[in-house]
Write a protein that holds these residues in place. Structure first.
Motif, mmCIF file in Angstrom:
data_model
loop_
_atom_site.group_PDB
_atom_site.id
_atom_site.type_symbol
_atom_site.label_atom_id
_atom_site.label_comp_id
_atom_site.label_asym_id
_atom_site.label_seq_id
_atom_site.Cartn_x
_atom_site.Cartn_y
_atom_site.Cartn_z
ATOM 1 N N UNK A 68 139.688 43.067 67.138
ATOM 2 C CA UNK A 68 138.830 44.261 66.386
ATOM 3 C C UNK A 68 137.655 44.628 66.880
ATOM 4 N N UNK A 69 137.530 45.731 66.948
ATOM 5 C CA UNK A 69 136.169 46.368 66.889
ATOM 6 C C UNK A 69 136.313 47.692 65.983
ATOM 7 N N UNK A 70 134.841 47.459 65.450
ATOM 8 C CA UNK A 70 134.311 48.052 64.164
ATOM 9 C C UNK A 70 132.936 48.724 64.872
ATOM 10 N N UNK A 71 133.349 49.899 64.917
ATOM 11 C CA UNK A 71 132.422 51.023 65.081
ATOM 12 C C UNK A 71 131.662 52.211 64.969
ATOM 13 N N UNK A 72 131.115 51.291 63.237
ATOM 14 C CA UNK A 72 131.114 52.429 62.321
ATOM 15 C C UNK A 72 129.173 52.161 62.204
ATOM 16 N N UNK A 73 128.777 51.150 63.521
ATOM 17 C CA UNK A 73 127.155 50.172 62.683
ATOM 18 C C UNK A 73 126.376 51.410 63.883
ATOM 19 N N UNK A 74 125.537 52.176 63.173
ATOM 20 C CA UNK A 74 123.995 53.173 64.046
ATOM 21 C C UNK A 74 123.477 51.198 64.740
ATOM 22 N N UNK A 75 122.968 51.455 65.733
ATOM 23 C CA UNK A 75 121.483 51.078 66.467
ATOM 24 C C UNK A 75 120.885 50.838 65.759
ATOM 25 N N UNK A 76 120.322 51.259 64.329
ATOM 26 C CA UNK A 76 119.549 51.430 63.846
ATOM 27 C C UNK A 76 119.262 50.142 63.082
ATOM 28 N N UNK A 77 120.819 49.676 63.322
ATOM 29 C CA UNK A 77 120.858 48.221 61.668
ATOM 30 C C UNK A 77 120.298 47.003 62.133
ATOM 31 N N UNK A 78 119.781 46.055 61.569
ATOM 32 C CA UNK A 78 119.386 44.571 61.397
ATOM 33 C C UNK A 78 120.824 44.192 61.535
ATOM 34 N N UNK A 79 120.391 43.755 63.359
ATOM 35 C CA UNK A 79 121.899 43.422 63.504
ATOM 36 C C UNK A 79 121.861 41.429 62.568
ATOM 37 N N UNK A 80 121.136 40.384 62.448
ATOM 38 C CA UNK A 80 121.892 40.093 61.685
ATOM 39 C C UNK A 80 122.252 40.527 60.328
ATOM 40 N N UNK A 81 122.064 41.357 59.375
ATOM 41 C CA UNK A 81 123.381 42.245 58.326
ATOM 42 C C UNK A 81 124.013 42.764 59.012
ATOM 43 N N UNK A 82 123.936 43.720 60.015
ATOM 44 C CA UNK A 82 124.975 44.356 60.505
ATOM 45 C C UNK A 82 126.517 43.690 60.656
ATOM 46 N N UNK A 135 123.009 37.711 67.333
ATOM 47 C CA UNK A 135 122.679 38.381 66.388
ATOM 48 C C UNK A 135 120.519 37.909 67.462
ATOM 49 N N UNK A 136 120.216 36.971 67.201
ATOM 50 C CA UNK A 136 119.322 36.516 67.907
ATOM 51 C C UNK A 136 118.736 37.268 68.522
ATOM 52 N N UNK A 137 119.872 37.418 70.261
ATOM 53 C CA UNK A 137 119.786 38.178 71.212
ATOM 54 C C UNK A 137 119.441 39.309 70.710
ATOM 55 N N UNK A 138 120.189 39.836 70.235
ATOM 56 C CA UNK A 138 120.090 41.541 69.857
ATOM 57 C C UNK A 138 118.767 41.413 69.194
ATOM 58 N N UNK A 139 118.092 40.277 68.690
ATOM 59 C CA UNK A 139 116.902 40.789 67.749
ATOM 60 C C UNK A 139 115.819 40.897 69.389
ATOM 61 N N UNK A 152 109.837 32.049 69.515
ATOM 62 C CA UNK A 152 111.205 30.920 68.508
ATOM 63 C C UNK A 152 111.132 31.229 67.604
ATOM 64 N N UNK A 153 112.074 31.594 67.250
ATOM 65 C CA UNK A 153 112.685 32.061 65.411
ATOM 66 C C UNK A 153 112.584 30.790 65.287
ATOM 67 N N UNK A 154 112.115 31.823 63.429
ATOM 68 C CA UNK A 154 112.294 29.721 62.778
ATOM 69 C C UNK A 154 113.277 30.399 61.830
ATOM 70 N N UNK A 155 113.448 28.909 61.084
ATOM 71 C CA UNK A 155 114.327 28.641 60.112
ATOM 72 C C UNK A 155 113.607 28.724 58.827
ATOM 73 N N UNK A 156 114.080 29.195 57.962
ATOM 74 C CA UNK A 156 113.766 29.318 56.208
ATOM 75 C C UNK A 156 113.991 29.065 55.127
ATOM 76 N N UNK A 168 118.674 36.558 58.759
ATOM 77 C CA UNK A 168 119.348 35.173 59.027
ATOM 78 C C UNK A 168 119.979 34.378 58.439
ATOM 79 N N UNK A 169 119.658 33.930 56.929
ATOM 80 C CA UNK A 169 120.455 33.030 56.364
ATOM 81 C C UNK A 169 121.981 33.537 55.458
ATOM 82 N N UNK A 170 121.068 35.361 55.469
ATOM 83 C CA UNK A 170 122.285 36.131 55.073
ATOM 84 C C UNK A 170 124.408 35.780 56.295
ATOM 85 N N UNK A 171 123.637 36.334 57.312
ATOM 86 C CA UNK A 171 124.729 35.706 58.034
ATOM 87 C C UNK A 171 124.846 33.900 58.758
ATOM 88 N N UNK A 172 124.632 33.740 58.501
ATOM 89 C CA UNK A 172 124.611 31.629 58.394
ATOM 90 C C UNK A 172 125.554 31.992 57.142
#
Length: 450
Positions: free
Chosen positions: A347-361, A223-227, A100-104, A117-121
């Protein structure tokens, strides 16, 4: 909390049907996107409404060191409350477990601004305040590799069912996917148990490189799913004596792994895609969104490419974009507009690497588009040729990327200044640690030759 099982998704209830829940993993994503939290017996979880973690979990580097971001380092506790919509199975465990992902929030109930996660929200709320709803569809690339327990040894492709190493240059080959079919089968099985929908899996251009596409939807949900998927895929690989890695560039002379993000924006009142008008033509908002990408992506490359290894992916002729051009159905551009009907214009952004944090990217990418919509600039002309010949216009190393991030006032206002201060501090320490490492290349070529 007594009736919490009634609040969880259908897939989680189906997973537990006829079974006794043993454990609940209470988790959040740190700056790197690593799961942090606590595991507790299900009976104890049912008796409490929240738990605590120190805010210092967001001051830890990928190597485990701690940084000083200039704030009061007294490590106050944050209050973590479960988001029951995120409850999902952990089907690889030896007992019956849910995650279970938690709110902070802080003790006053205010969302902690440095939590990814709050940054994305926060960014999604900026869209909603304008009457818009952002939609994303991510693509995940990763490598299956042979077990590597000695960091001094290069990473190798995995051994396939044929008894041979996975071959490179086999993009879209079904037989290449079949070489590690048992891992793919477990990925599908785990995803089904967790209630996740995979839009497709295919072989990419690298040895043992796989691409997995997810259905479009809400930014936070995706982003939750990628996490979750990163952990799921790693666990599936470990079952079959190999590793799954999300490094941007794990193998020399092979392509890197990206997390392409498709973006569209709909009007909250009408549900209409604001990138297309009533006649199906491109709108000014569509062009403004692209302009925002072109103007602001350089300032968030430190988020989309968060490690020194990330920049090894930005190499000409290795299927990675190295520019800020935009074009229709042109994979040499960093910003691509896929072929679609007007209702699906994106629009497709192709710059992000898979090593990113999905919420932040996702937050950073959406922030670029948001600023474009607000600023209402026009993009550069549509590019129609081979964009690899154009000036990159992007930082080449993490240090330069952080310098651009540090001075991007408009972006820091959108993402939140407390988060930006913390993120920059963590990445400066990581970059400094890297600069102290002497590589085999340096010893080989410099030790006796200079």
């Amino acid at each position: 909390m007594r009736d919490w099982m009634e609040a969880i998704p259908e897939a989680a209830r189906a997973y537990l049907e006829g079974r006794r829940l043993d454990e609940v993993e209470c988790i959040v994503a740190d700056i790197a996107g690593v799961a942090r939290g606590k595991a507790m017996p299900a009976a104890k979880f049912a008796q409490q409404s929240h738990f605590y973690l120190p805010n210092s979990i967001f001051l830890q580097t990928i190597t485990g060191d701690w940084v000083d971001d200039g704030s009061d380092f007294t490590e106050p506790d944050m209050i973590l409350t479960p988001d029951f919509d995120t409850a999902t199975a952990a089907p690889w465990t030896g007992d019956w477990t849910l995650q279970v992902i938690h709110n902070i929030a802080d003790r006053d109930g205010v969302p902690v601004p440095v939590a990814p996660r709050n940054v994305l929200k926060r960014v999604v709320e900026l869209y909603e305040a304008k009457g818009w709803r952002p939609i994303v569809a991510p693509e995940m690339e990763f490598f299956l590799v042979a077990r590597n327990t000695d960091p001094n040894q290069p990473v190798e492709p995995p051994m396939g069912r044929s008894g041979r190493r996975a071959a490179a240059r086999q993009a879209y080959s079904m037989s290449a996917v079949d070489e590690y079919g048992p891992v793919i089968d477990d990925i599908y099985d785990f995803a089904e148990a967790q209630g996740f929908e995979i839009d497709g899996i295919l072989q990419e251009g690298g040895s043992g490189q796989v691409e997995m596409n997810l259905r479009h939807g809400s930014p936070v949900k995706l982003a939750d799913e990628i996490f979750y998927f990163k952990r799921l895929i790693r666990e599936a690989a470990l079952r079959h004596d190999c590793f799954a890695t999300f490094m941007a560039k794990p193998i020399q002379d092979e392509p890197g792994s990206a997390m392409h993000m498709h973006h569209s924006v709909v009007d909250r009142a009408t549900g209409r895609n604001i990138f297309s008008d009533a006649a199906g033509a491109e709108t000014p908002e569509f062009l403004h969104f692209i302009a925002g990408m072109q103007r602001h992506l350089p300032s968030v490359i430190a988020i989309l490419a968060p490690y020194v290894n990330s920049y090894r992916r930005y190499v000409r002729d290795f299927a990675a974009p190295i520019n800020l051009e935009w074009g229709v159905d042109n994979r040499t551009t960093g910003i691509r507009v896929p072929v679609s009907g007007p209702e699906a214009r994106r629009v497709e952004n192709r710059l992000a690497g898979m090593d990113c944090n999905p919420y932040l990217a996702i937050a950073a990418s959406l922030a670029c588009g948001y600023l474009g919509l607000v600023e209402k600039h026009d993009p550069a002309p549509r590019f129609t040729g081979n964009a690899y010949d154009k000036d990159p216009g992007l930082p080449h190393i993490l240090g330069d990327a952080l310098d651009q991030f540090a001075t991007a006032d408009a972006m820091r206002e959108v993402l939140g200044r407390p988060f930006c201060r913390t993120y920059e501090a963590v990445k400066r320490v990581e970059y400094g640690e890297y600069l102290q490492v002497i590589s085999p290349w340096e010893r080989e070529h410099l030790l006796l030759n200079v």
